[in-house]
Design a protein around this motif. Structure first.
Motif, short mmCIF file in Angstrom:
data_model
loop_
_atom_site.label_atom_id
_atom_site.label_comp_id
_atom_site.label_asym_id
_atom_site.label_seq_id
_atom_site.Cartn_x
_atom_site.Cartn_y
_atom_site.Cartn_z
N GLN A 518 0.83 -1.20 0.00
CA GLN A 518 0.00 0.00 0.00
C GLN A 518 0.86 1.25 0.00
OE1 GLN A 518 -3.63 -0.52 2.28
NE2 GLN A 518 -3.62 1.65 2.80
N ARG A 519 2.01 1.19 -0.64
CA ARG A 519 2.86 2.36 -0.75
C ARG A 519 2.27 3.34 -1.76
NH1 ARG A 519 7.94 1.46 1.53
NH2 ARG A 519 8.30 -0.69 2.15
N CYS A 520 2.83 4.52 -1.80
CA CYS A 520 2.34 5.54 -2.72
C CYS A 520 2.53 5.08 -4.17
CB CYS A 520 3.09 6.85 -2.49
SG CYS A 520 2.50 8.21 -3.53
N ILE A 521 1.54 5.35 -5.01
CA ILE A 521 1.62 4.89 -6.40
C ILE A 521 2.77 5.54 -7.15
CG2 ILE A 521 -0.83 4.31 -6.49
CD1 ILE A 521 -1.31 6.91 -8.02
N THR A 522 3.24 6.71 -6.71
CA THR A 522 4.40 7.32 -7.37
C THR A 522 5.64 6.46 -7.18
OG1 THR A 522 4.85 8.65 -5.39
CG2 THR A 522 3.52 9.65 -7.11
N THR A 523 5.67 5.68 -6.10
CA THR A 523 6.77 4.75 -5.85
C THR A 523 6.56 3.43 -6.58
OG1 THR A 523 7.15 5.71 -3.67
CG2 THR A 523 8.07 3.52 -4.06
N GLN A 524 5.32 2.93 -6.54
CA GLN A 524 5.03 1.61 -7.10
C GLN A 524 4.93 1.61 -8.62
OE1 GLN A 524 1.50 0.26 -4.88
NE2 GLN A 524 2.85 -1.17 -3.85
N TRP A 525 4.22 2.58 -9.18
CA TRP A 525 3.94 2.53 -10.62
C TRP A 525 5.15 2.86 -11.47
CZ3 TRP A 525 -1.52 5.22 -11.29
CH2 TRP A 525 -2.46 4.48 -10.58
N TRP A 526 6.06 3.63 -10.95
CA TRP A 526 7.22 4.03 -11.75
C TRP A 526 8.52 3.47 -11.18
CZ3 TRP A 526 2.91 7.14 -11.32
CH2 TRP A 526 2.32 7.52 -12.52
N ASN A 527 8.42 2.27 -10.60
CA ASN A 527 9.59 1.57 -10.09
C ASN A 527 10.23 0.81 -11.25
OD1 ASN A 527 11.48 -0.08 -8.89
ND2 ASN A 527 10.11 -0.87 -7.30
N PRO A 528 11.45 1.17 -11.67
CA PRO A 528 12.05 0.50 -12.83
C PRO A 528 12.39 -0.96 -12.59
CG PRO A 528 13.64 1.96 -11.77
CD PRO A 528 12.32 2.22 -11.11
N LEU A 529 12.48 -1.37 -11.33
CA LEU A 529 12.84 -2.75 -11.01
C LEU A 529 11.62 -3.65 -10.86
CD1 LEU A 529 15.69 -2.07 -8.41
CD2 LEU A 529 15.89 -2.49 -10.87
N THR A 556 -1.05 11.30 -1.95
CA THR A 556 -0.71 10.77 -3.27
C THR A 556 -0.86 11.85 -4.34
OG1 THR A 556 -1.45 8.57 -2.59
CG2 THR A 556 -1.25 8.98 -4.95
N HIS A 557 -1.91 12.62 -4.24
CA HIS A 557 -2.13 13.70 -5.20
C HIS A 557 -0.94 14.66 -5.21
CE1 HIS A 557 -3.48 17.86 -6.03
NE2 HIS A 557 -4.17 17.30 -7.01
N ASP A 558 -0.48 15.04 -4.03
CA ASP A 558 0.64 15.98 -3.93
C ASP A 558 1.92 15.37 -4.51
OD1 ASP A 558 -1.15 17.65 -2.72
OD2 ASP A 558 -0.42 17.30 -0.68
N ALA A 559 2.12 14.07 -4.26
CA ALA A 559 3.31 13.41 -4.79
C ALA A 559 3.27 13.32 -6.32
CB ALA A 559 3.45 12.01 -4.18
N LEU A 560 2.08 13.03 -6.88
CA LEU A 560 1.95 12.98 -8.34
C LEU A 560 2.24 14.35 -8.95
CD1 LEU A 560 -1.28 10.81 -8.77
CD2 LEU A 560 1.04 10.17 -9.45
N ARG A 561 1.74 15.39 -8.33
CA ARG A 561 1.91 16.75 -8.88
C ARG A 561 3.38 17.14 -8.95
NH1 ARG A 561 -1.20 21.13 -5.59
NH2 ARG A 561 0.32 20.40 -4.04
N THR A 562 4.18 16.71 -7.98
CA THR A 562 5.59 17.11 -7.95
C THR A 562 6.53 16.11 -8.62
OG1 THR A 562 5.83 16.11 -5.75
CG2 THR A 562 5.27 18.46 -5.85
N GLN A 563 6.15 14.81 -8.60
CA GLN A 563 7.08 13.78 -9.07
C GLN A 563 6.72 13.20 -10.44
OE1 GLN A 563 7.77 10.79 -5.99
NE2 GLN A 563 7.32 12.29 -4.39
N GLN A 564 5.45 13.27 -10.82
CA GLN A 564 5.03 12.71 -12.11
C GLN A 564 4.19 13.77 -12.84
OE1 GLN A 564 6.15 9.97 -13.35
NE2 GLN A 564 7.20 9.26 -11.50
N GLN A 565 4.86 14.83 -13.25
CA GLN A 565 4.16 16.00 -13.77
C GLN A 565 3.45 15.71 -15.10
OE1 GLN A 565 6.94 19.26 -13.81
NE2 GLN A 565 7.34 19.13 -11.61
N ALA A 566 4.06 14.93 -15.97
CA ALA A 566 3.42 14.62 -17.25
C ALA A 566 2.15 13.81 -17.04
CB ALA A 566 4.40 13.88 -18.16
N PHE A 567 2.22 12.83 -16.16
CA PHE A 567 1.04 12.03 -15.85
C PHE A 567 -0.03 12.90 -15.21
CE2 PHE A 567 -1.33 9.27 -12.88
CZ PHE A 567 -1.83 8.35 -13.78
N PHE A 568 0.35 13.74 -14.28
CA PHE A 568 -0.58 14.63 -13.59
C PHE A 568 -1.29 15.55 -14.58
CE2 PHE A 568 -1.71 18.43 -11.18
CZ PHE A 568 -2.27 17.89 -10.02
N ALA A 569 -0.55 16.04 -15.55
CA ALA A 569 -1.10 16.99 -16.51
C ALA A 569 -2.09 16.34 -17.48
CB ALA A 569 0.03 17.64 -17.30
#
Length: 576
Positions: A518-529, A556-569
């Motif tokens: 149940q970690r933040c999706i910014t960590t799980q969805w874009w984990n290269p490993l 999660t919303h705040d993390a997406l806005r700062t870490q996954q800007q293209a996805f957020f947009a």
């Protein structure tokens, strides 16, 4: 009806192509089943050999039924079935004795029956880590060629420890010599049979003569040993084949499937890959979000509709999602609310309230069992049995074999479990938590006596602690419905709706925590490993025919806005 009736030009070209093995990378909603059925019909129109046939194989029974309904009656010697059923009939039953040593063949134990076999074995480094032999599953080979297995224990699903691998395989072989196999066993044994140094090639050629055309649907979900078994058959020079799938939708990695198994097919002699990336399901805005999630980075060609995507913020309250669905739904819409985990779905359906003040874990678990008894009695009994087993002999979920080893009958164990559960569930007016804990102590002693197990006061006092916070009244539990979702709404995990489609799809992500799944999706969805979580999100997104809603916690919303800007947009402006 002509085999290509209603077929789009790109699909017709694929079916007509002369490649020996056609590998179709079919995106979501691209009509892969239509193409698959057309390939069957075309092969039937050209068939002249009465002793050989077409094998059309699918991963699930549901997919097999869909293919059968669309293709119509397919007479022998042709066959439409699941991959499991195919290898059981044409590989395991005729040839299992080659690797099992069972002179009378083997018999498949269905999963509901296998769970009652109590052949227990140590699977972990600790003697306490034990599991049923019938629940040991085969996943893959590691980089050193060793087989990787998983087992179910009282601590959950766990890899079989390297120091126990040989012992578990030895027990498995003895089980097979008795003529018994599980579903997972058949996958591993089929691989062993077709790769046997003495007989494997001859068996593969024999099956290839019986089925010179092999078509495989949803290949990306096929696990490691099944995939290599099918690949061995497709590698036979006389076989012509079709494999359809999408590596971006490979979401059964926990069972041994992996995208690279689909990629490996392209190395076969005579193989050619064909893209099929135009969706007939997802509108432009939905495909824009999905493309951000596609691990392959291959874009999807959308329908001519605009569609809508929303990023909603929840504070552990799904009513914001309910309000959005009510606003967006249209008459006749199919609606799905999806989550990654089943416990999240349970939360969305409703939950049992508890006023547990915190403190002792055993108190919390027995209180959960008592609160659950009126709503889910089997779950209440399981919790109590687990905690009682751990209290008496440090073993959660004790099996019948584990109990018999301690000379405990199943009847006496049920009586002991009920003694604790019935005491815990008994209500007394104005009772405080501390008094409730005090009542549990003699019930635990009596339960230990019922099964002739030692339990001293020191152990009870250490495990069953009444803290200062428990000097408060204990209130009865209530089952609270989250919201009154519209009639017909599907609430399920992503895995549960794979292959389906809905006008409105919402993917609900709970508040992230820094542990487990149940970690933040910014960590799980874009984990290269570890890309499976991203593929699960991709599958959820591409179920939507008109509207996709991603509902996340504020963090999660705040993390997406700062870490996954293209996805957020790619979403509409977020709504609070």
């Amino acid at each position: 009806m002509p085999w290509d009736d209603g077929l789009t030009p790109d699909k017709r070209d694929i079916v007509n192509d002369g490649a020996r093995i056609k590998i179709v990378r079919a995106g979501p909603g691209s009509g892969k089943t239509t193409l698959f059925v057309a390939a069957i019909r075309k092969a039937l129109t050209e068939w002249h050999d009465p002793k050989a046939g077409i094998a059309a194989l699918s991963y699930t029974n549901i997919a097999q039924q869909e293919i059968t309904e669309k293709a119509g009656h397919i007479p022998p010697p042709h066959l439409v079935t699941t991959i499991d059923a195919f290898i059981l009939r044409y590989v395991i039953k005729p040839f299992a004795s080659i690797v099992t040593g069972s002179p009378d063949g083997v018999r498949l134990l269905p999963a509901p029956v296998a769970q009652y076999y109590d052949d227990e074995i140590q699977v972990g480094a600790s003697r306490r880590e034990r599991g049923r032999l019938t629940e040991v599953t085969f996943l893959q080979h590691d980089t050193n060629g060793n087989v990787v297995m998983h087992a179910k224990t009282g601590y959950g699903s766990t890899p079989v420890h390297a120091t126990r691998r040989d012992a578990v395989l030895t027990e498995k072989r003895q089980f097979w010599r008795r003529g018994l196999v599980t579903h997972s066993d058949t996958h591993y044994l089929a691989f062993q049979i077709l790769h046997d140094r003495t007989h494997g090639d001859a068996i593969a050629r024999l099956i290839a003569r019986r089925f010179p055309v092999i078509l495989v649907d949803e290949y990306q979900d096929t696990n490691y040993f099944l995939a290599h078994t099918v690949k061995k058959l497709l590698a036979q020079p006389e076989v012509h084949g079709l494999a359809v799938g999408d590596t971006d939708q490979a979401i059964f990695e926990f069972g041994g499937a992996h995208p690279r198994l689909f990629d490996d097919l392209e190395a076969l002699d005579g193989a050619r890959a064909f893209p099929l990336r135009t969706t007939h399901r997802c509108p432009r805005r939905v495909t824009a979000v999905a493309t951000q999630l596609a691990h392959s980075q291959v874009p999807i060609q959308p329908t001519d509709q605009e569609g809508a995507v929303l990023l909603l913020i929840h504070q552990n309250d799904p009513r914001v999602l309910y309000d959005a669905i009510i606003r967006l739904r249209q008459p006749g819409d199919r609606i799905a609310i999806l989550a990654r985990r089943s416990d999240t779905i349970a939360h969305l359906k409703g939950h049992i309230t508890s006023d547990f003040p915190g403190g002792c874990k055993l108190v919390e678990r027995l209180s959960e069992a008592a609160d659950t008894l009126n709503f889910h009695p089997s779950k209440a009994a399981q919790i109590t049995s687990s905690e009682l087993g751990y209290l008496l002999f440090q073993e959660r979920h004790p099996t019948r074999t584990a109990l018999e080893r301690r000379q405990i009958t199943a009847t006496s164990w049920r009586q002991a479990t009920w003694r604790v559960l019935s005491t815990a569930a008994t209500r007394r007016d104005a009772e405080e938590w501390r008094d409730w804990v005090t009542r549990l102590r003699p019930a635990l002693r009596e339960a230990a006596q019922l099964v002739n197990q030692p339990l001293d006061d020191a152990t009870i006092n250490r495990r069953l602690q009444a803290t200062q916070a428990m000097n408060v009244r204990r209130h009865p539990a209530q089952q609270v419905q989250a919201v009154a979702w519209p009639d017909g709404t599907t609430l399920d995990t992503v895995h549960g709706v794979k292959g389906d489609e809905f006008e409105i799809v919402a993917f609900y992500c709970p508040r992230p925590v820094n542990r487990g799944r149940q970690r933040c999706i910014t960590t799980q969805w874009w984990n290269p490993l570890q890309t499976e979580e991203r593929r699960v999100a991709y599958v959820a997104t591409t179920r939507a025919k008109r509207v996709f809603i991603l509902c996340v916690h504020q963090a999660t919303h705040d993390a997406l806005r700062t870490q996954q800007q293209a996805f957020f947009a790619s979403f509409h402006p977020p709504e609070a």
